[in-house]
Enzyme design. Sequence first.
Site, PDB file in Angstrom:
ATOM      1  N   GLY A  12     -10.674   6.641   3.912  1.00 23.20           N
ATOM      2  CA  GLY A  12     -11.716   6.320   2.922  1.00 23.20           C
ATOM      3  C   GLY A  12     -12.871   5.605   3.589  1.00 23.20           C
ATOM      4  O   GLY A  12     -12.809   4.394   3.815  1.00 23.20           O
ATOM      5  N   THR A 135      -8.759  -1.699  -4.714  1.00 22.77           N
ATOM      6  CA  THR A 135      -8.286  -2.518  -5.828  1.00 22.77           C
ATOM      7  C   THR A 135      -7.411  -1.659  -6.716  1.00 22.77           C
ATOM      8  O   THR A 135      -7.842  -0.603  -7.173  1.00 22.77           O
ATOM      9  CB  THR A 135      -9.457  -3.036  -6.667  1.00 22.77           C
ATOM     10  OG1 THR A 135     -10.360  -3.682  -5.799  1.00 22.77           O
ATOM     11  CG2 THR A 135      -8.994  -4.005  -7.725  1.00 22.77           C
ATOM     12  N   PHE A 168     -12.664  -8.674  -0.973  1.00 24.03           N
ATOM     13  CA  PHE A 168     -13.503  -9.490  -1.851  1.00 24.03           C
ATOM     14  C   PHE A 168     -14.982  -9.348  -1.513  1.00 24.03           C
ATOM     15  O   PHE A 168     -15.796 -10.147  -1.964  1.00 24.03           O
ATOM     16  CB  PHE A 168     -13.080 -10.963  -1.767  1.00 24.03           C
ATOM     17  CG  PHE A 168     -11.703 -11.225  -2.316  1.00 24.03           C
ATOM     18  CD1 PHE A 168     -11.456 -11.182  -3.677  1.00 24.03           C
ATOM     19  CD2 PHE A 168     -10.638 -11.507  -1.469  1.00 24.03           C
ATOM     20  CE1 PHE A 168     -10.183 -11.415  -4.189  1.00 24.03           C
ATOM     21  CE2 PHE A 168      -9.358 -11.747  -1.972  1.00 24.03           C
ATOM     22  CZ  PHE A 168      -9.134 -11.701  -3.337  1.00 24.03           C
ATOM     23  N   CYS A 278     -16.529  -2.004  -9.465  1.00 23.23           N
ATOM     24  CA  CYS A 278     -15.273  -2.737  -9.680  1.00 23.23           C
ATOM     25  C   CYS A 278     -15.111  -3.437 -11.026  1.00 23.23           C
ATOM     26  O   CYS A 278     -14.047  -3.335 -11.632  1.00 23.23           O
ATOM     27  CB  CYS A 278     -15.101  -3.775  -8.574  1.00 23.23           C
ATOM     28  SG  CYS A 278     -14.483  -3.033  -7.062  1.00 23.23           S
TER      29      CYS A 278
HETATM   30  C1  UDX Z   1     -13.288   2.231  -3.581  1.00 21.12           C
HETATM   31  C2  UDX Z   1     -12.918   1.746  -4.987  1.00 21.12           C
HETATM   32  O1  UDX Z   1     -14.016   1.975  -5.830  1.00 21.12           O
HETATM   33  C3  UDX Z   1     -12.538   0.307  -5.029  1.00 21.12           C
HETATM   34  O2  UDX Z   1     -11.911  -0.011  -6.236  1.00 21.12           O
HETATM   35  C4  UDX Z   1     -11.570   0.004  -3.989  1.00 21.12           C
HETATM   36  O3  UDX Z   1     -11.378  -1.394  -3.947  1.00 21.12           O
HETATM   37  C5  UDX Z   1     -11.948   0.555  -2.654  1.00 21.12           C
HETATM   38  O4  UDX Z   1     -12.268   1.916  -2.721  1.00 21.12           O
HETATM   39  P1  UDX Z   1     -15.559   2.283  -2.298  1.00 21.12           P
HETATM   40  O5  UDX Z   1     -15.289   2.190  -0.850  1.00 21.12           O
HETATM   41  O6  UDX Z   1     -16.797   1.633  -2.811  1.00 21.12           O
HETATM   42  O7  UDX Z   1     -14.465   1.594  -3.162  1.00 21.12           O
HETATM   43  O8  UDX Z   1     -15.456   3.816  -2.754  1.00 21.12           O
HETATM   44  P2  UDX Z   1     -16.196   5.070  -2.163  1.00 21.12           P
HETATM   45  O9  UDX Z   1     -17.509   4.656  -1.565  1.00 21.12           O
HETATM   46  O10 UDX Z   1     -16.156   6.113  -3.213  1.00 21.12           O
HETATM   47  O11 UDX Z   1     -15.270   5.515  -0.924  1.00 21.12           O
HETATM   48  C6  UDX Z   1     -14.022   6.085  -1.017  1.00 21.12           C
HETATM   49  C7  UDX Z   1     -13.923   7.207   0.011  1.00 21.12           C
HETATM   50  O12 UDX Z   1     -12.576   7.686   0.051  1.00 21.12           O
HETATM   51  C8  UDX Z   1     -14.802   8.429  -0.265  1.00 21.12           C
HETATM   52  O13 UDX Z   1     -15.671   8.648   0.821  1.00 21.12           O
HETATM   53  C9  UDX Z   1     -13.804   9.586  -0.438  1.00 21.12           C
HETATM   54  O14 UDX Z   1     -14.278  10.808   0.078  1.00 21.12           O
HETATM   55  C10 UDX Z   1     -12.618   9.063   0.335  1.00 21.12           C
HETATM   56  N1  UDX Z   1     -11.329   9.699  -0.014  1.00 21.12           N
HETATM   57  C11 UDX Z   1     -10.912   9.764  -1.294  1.00 21.12           C
HETATM   58  C12 UDX Z   1     -10.511  10.194   1.010  1.00 21.12           C
HETATM   59  O15 UDX Z   1     -10.884  10.162   2.183  1.00 21.12           O
HETATM   60  N2  UDX Z   1      -9.286  10.709   0.680  1.00 21.12           N
HETATM   61  C13 UDX Z   1      -8.853  10.807  -0.587  1.00 21.12           C
HETATM   62  O16 UDX Z   1      -7.754  11.302  -0.823  1.00 21.12           O
HETATM   63  C14 UDX Z   1      -9.698  10.323  -1.611  1.00 21.12           C
HETATM   64  C1  UDX Z   2     -17.830  -7.504  -6.893  1.00 13.94           C
HETATM   65  C2  UDX Z   2     -17.161  -8.824  -6.449  1.00 13.94           C
HETATM   66  O1  UDX Z   2     -18.173  -9.842  -6.344  1.00 13.94           O
HETATM   67  C3  UDX Z   2     -16.443  -8.643  -5.136  1.00 13.94           C
HETATM   68  O2  UDX Z   2     -15.751  -9.825  -4.778  1.00 13.94           O
HETATM   69  C4  UDX Z   2     -15.442  -7.496  -5.292  1.00 13.94           C
HETATM   70  O3  UDX Z   2     -14.765  -7.270  -4.082  1.00 13.94           O
HETATM   71  C5  UDX Z   2     -16.138  -6.228  -5.755  1.00 13.94           C
HETATM   72  O4  UDX Z   2     -16.851  -6.482  -6.958  1.00 13.94           O
HETATM   73  P1  UDX Z   2     -20.048  -6.204  -6.273  1.00 13.94           P
HETATM   74  O5  UDX Z   2     -19.751  -5.411  -7.496  1.00 13.94           O
HETATM   75  O6  UDX Z   2     -20.344  -5.486  -5.005  1.00 13.94           O
HETATM   76  O7  UDX Z   2     -18.833  -7.184  -5.940  1.00 13.94           O
HETATM   77  O8  UDX Z   2     -21.322  -7.142  -6.554  1.00 13.94           O
HETATM   78  P2  UDX Z   2     -21.530  -8.523  -7.332  1.00 13.94           P
HETATM   79  O9  UDX Z   2     -22.420  -9.359  -6.507  1.00 13.94           O
HETATM   80  O10 UDX Z   2     -20.281  -9.146  -7.765  1.00 13.94           O
HETATM   81  O11 UDX Z   2     -22.381  -8.084  -8.603  1.00 13.94           O
HETATM   82  C6  UDX Z   2     -21.816  -7.342  -9.669  1.00 13.94           C
HETATM   83  C7  UDX Z   2     -22.827  -7.213 -10.796  1.00 13.94           C
HETATM   84  O12 UDX Z   2     -23.039  -8.446 -11.449  1.00 13.94           O
HETATM   85  C8  UDX Z   2     -24.214  -6.730 -10.363  1.00 13.94           C
HETATM   86  O13 UDX Z   2     -24.674  -5.769 -11.283  1.00 13.94           O
HETATM   87  C9  UDX Z   2     -25.055  -7.970 -10.395  1.00 13.94           C
HETATM   88  O14 UDX Z   2     -26.426  -7.731 -10.599  1.00 13.94           O
HETATM   89  C10 UDX Z   2     -24.428  -8.711 -11.564  1.00 13.94           C
HETATM   90  N1  UDX Z   2     -24.649 -10.173 -11.539  1.00 13.94           N
HETATM   91  C11 UDX Z   2     -24.116 -10.924 -10.544  1.00 13.94           C
HETATM   92  C12 UDX Z   2     -25.383 -10.772 -12.549  1.00 13.94           C
HETATM   93  O15 UDX Z   2     -25.868 -10.114 -13.475  1.00 13.94           O
HETATM   94  N2  UDX Z   2     -25.543 -12.138 -12.517  1.00 13.94           N
HETATM   95  C13 UDX Z   2     -25.027 -12.917 -11.533  1.00 13.94           C
HETATM   96  O16 UDX Z   2     -25.212 -14.151 -11.587  1.00 13.94           O
HETATM   97  C14 UDX Z   2     -24.287 -12.292 -10.507  1.00 13.94           C
END
Ligand code: UDX
Ligand code: UDX
Length: 463
Positions: A12, A135, A168, A278
Site C-alpha cells: 500500500g 486503521t 497517527f 479517517c
Molecule cells: C489508508 C486508509 O485510508 C487508512 O484508514 C489506513 O490507516 C491506511 O491506509 P492511505 O494510505 O491514505 O490510508 O490510503 P491510500 O492513499 O488509498 O493508499 C492505499 C494504497 O493501497 C493504494 O495505493 C492501493 O492501490 C493500495 N492497495 C490496496 C494495494 O496495494 N493492495 C490492495 O490489496 C489494496
Molecule cells: C487525522 C489525525 O489527526 C491523525 O492522527 C490520523 O492518523 C489520521 O486522521 P488528517 O485527517 O490527515 O489526520 O488531518 P487532521 O489535521 O486531523 O485534520 C482533519 C480535518 O479536521 C481537516 O478537514 C481539518 O481541516 C479539520 N480541522 C482540524 C478543523 O476543522 N479544525 C481544527 O482545529 C483541526
Amino acid sequence: MNLTVKNICCIGAGYVGGPTMAVIASNCPSIQVNLVDINKNRIKAWNEKNLNKLPIYEPGLSDLILKTRGVNLHFSTEIEKCITNADMIFISVNTPTKTKGIGAGKAVDLRWIESCARKIGEYSKGLTIVVEKSTLPVRTAQTIKDILKAYEDNNSKRHFSILSNPEFLAEGTAINDLECPDRVLIGGDEEYAIEALENIYLNWVEKEKILKTDIWSSELSKLIANAFLAQRISSINSISALCELTESNISDVSLAVGMDKRIGAEFLNAGPGFGGSCFKKDILNLIYICNHYGLTEVADYWEQVILINDWQKKRITKKIIEKLFGTLSNKRIAVLGFSFKANTNDTRESPAIDICKDFLEEGCNLSIYDPKVEKEQIFKDLIINSENYSKLETTDTIEKACLNSDAIIVMTDWQEFYKLDFLKLSKIMRKPRFIFDTRNVINLKEAKNFGFRIWNLGDGSFQ
Ligand code: UDX
Ligand code: UDX
C-alpha cells in the site's frame, strides 16, 4: 529469541505507506525497504524523476525520496517477490466503509486486508512479522491471525506474529509527525516481534515515547484518538453557529477555552467541517462496534459528532444562498481551496465537495482554485455530467478564479489565502462583491475597506 529486521515490505503505497516508509528508510540505512502496490500508475509516479510528479504532495517528502530512493527505498509492483524477501511486512492498504451488505455505510470493508493476508500467507518464508498500519476495526488482527495460521506448518518452519502499530500522522505535517511523534504505539502478544519493531523506531524515537500494549487496546486507541479529535471539531463548530447569533467571536472563544491547560489549544479551529480519509470512517466504525455490543446510547453519542459535521456544511451553503439574495442561479462563485485541509492534495471527504455539489445543484457557476489538487480530481469528486459540465472550471491562479465572480468562498486554509490582493480582486469581481470565509483566514478590516461584504464563520460582529 532475537530478530534484527533487515528487509521490510510495505503493501500500500498511499498517503500512509509512502511517508512512513520514507521516514523509516531515511532513519535506518541498514534496512532495505520495499514499498509495493497493486496500482501500477501509482508506483510509476513514485519512481518519477521529476519529484513534483510524486503521487502525493506532502511537505518534506520529496527531500526524503531524493535521499533514499534507489538506495534503500524501492517502489515496485512485485508484491509476491517482496513479501518472500521480507522479515517484516506492513499492511497499509485502504479500508473504506462498506457500501453494500451487512453494516453498509458503517462497517469497514476488509476485503483488501483479507487479500493481503492471503498473499502474505502464500509467499512469505520462515519467521515473518506482520504489522497492521491501516486503521482497522478492533479485532481485525484476529482475522489476519486466523488466515495466516492456516499457512503455518512445521515443515517449512513458517511462523507469523501480528502487531498493531497504528499511524497517527496527519496529512500536511506527516513527515514531521513521523520524525517527532507524540508517541509510537505497538500492540502485540509476542515479545520478540514487539522488540524487533521497537528497535526500528529506536533509531530516531526516544524509548519513553514507545508504548507497548495488547493488540486490541492498540487498535481501539487509534479509533478513539480520531474520535476525540473529531469530537473537538464538532464541538467548536456547533458553538460557531451560536457565536454568529450572539455577536461573539469563535476565534476569541477558542483562544479563551483552549488556554485552559486541561483543555489545550489544538483542534479548536472552527471551520466547514472535518474531512480526510479517517475521521468519518473511524467514528462510523466505532458506532458500528458499539451497536454490535448493544451499547446503543454510546453509539448515539458518537453519531452526533458526524451529524454536526454534516449540519455545519449544509448550514454554510444555506447561509451563502441567503446572503446572495436567495438565489445562486447564474451567479459565479470563486472557490479558494478544494483539498480537505492545507498542505495536501488529498480531497477525500473534503467539505468542499459537498458544498460545491450543493452550489452546482442550485444552478451556480463555479471556478475553483487549489494550489495542489489536479483538475481531473476535482471533476471526478463533483461527478460532473453533461448537464453541469459547462458550469465548472478550475483555474491555476486566484485571480482567474475570481474574474467576474460575485463571491469568493474560502474553503481551505492554504497560506496564500491569508494575503489576498483585495485591490486587484475588487477590480475584477462583479458588484456587490462578497467574501465567505469558512476558515477565518481573511483580513476582515482590509477586505471591508475595499468594499467587500463579508461573512466570517463564527463571527457575530460581521453577520
Ligand atoms: C489508508 C486508509 O485510508 C487508512 O484508514 C489506513 O490507516 C491506511 O491506509 P492511505 O494510505 O491514505 O490510508 O490510503 P491510500 O492513499 O488509498 O493508499 C492505499 C494504497 O493501497 C493504494 O495505493 C492501493 O492501490 C493500495 N492497495 C490496496 C494495494 O496495494 N493492495 C490492495 O490489496 C489494496
Ligand atoms: C487525522 C489525525 O489527526 C491523525 O492522527 C490520523 O492518523 C489520521 O486522521 P488528517 O485527517 O490527515 O489526520 O488531518 P487532521 O489535521 O486531523 O485534520 C482533519 C480535518 O479536521 C481537516 O478537514 C481539518 O481541516 C479539520 N480541522 C482540524 C478543523 O476543522 N479544525 C481544527 O482545529 C483541526
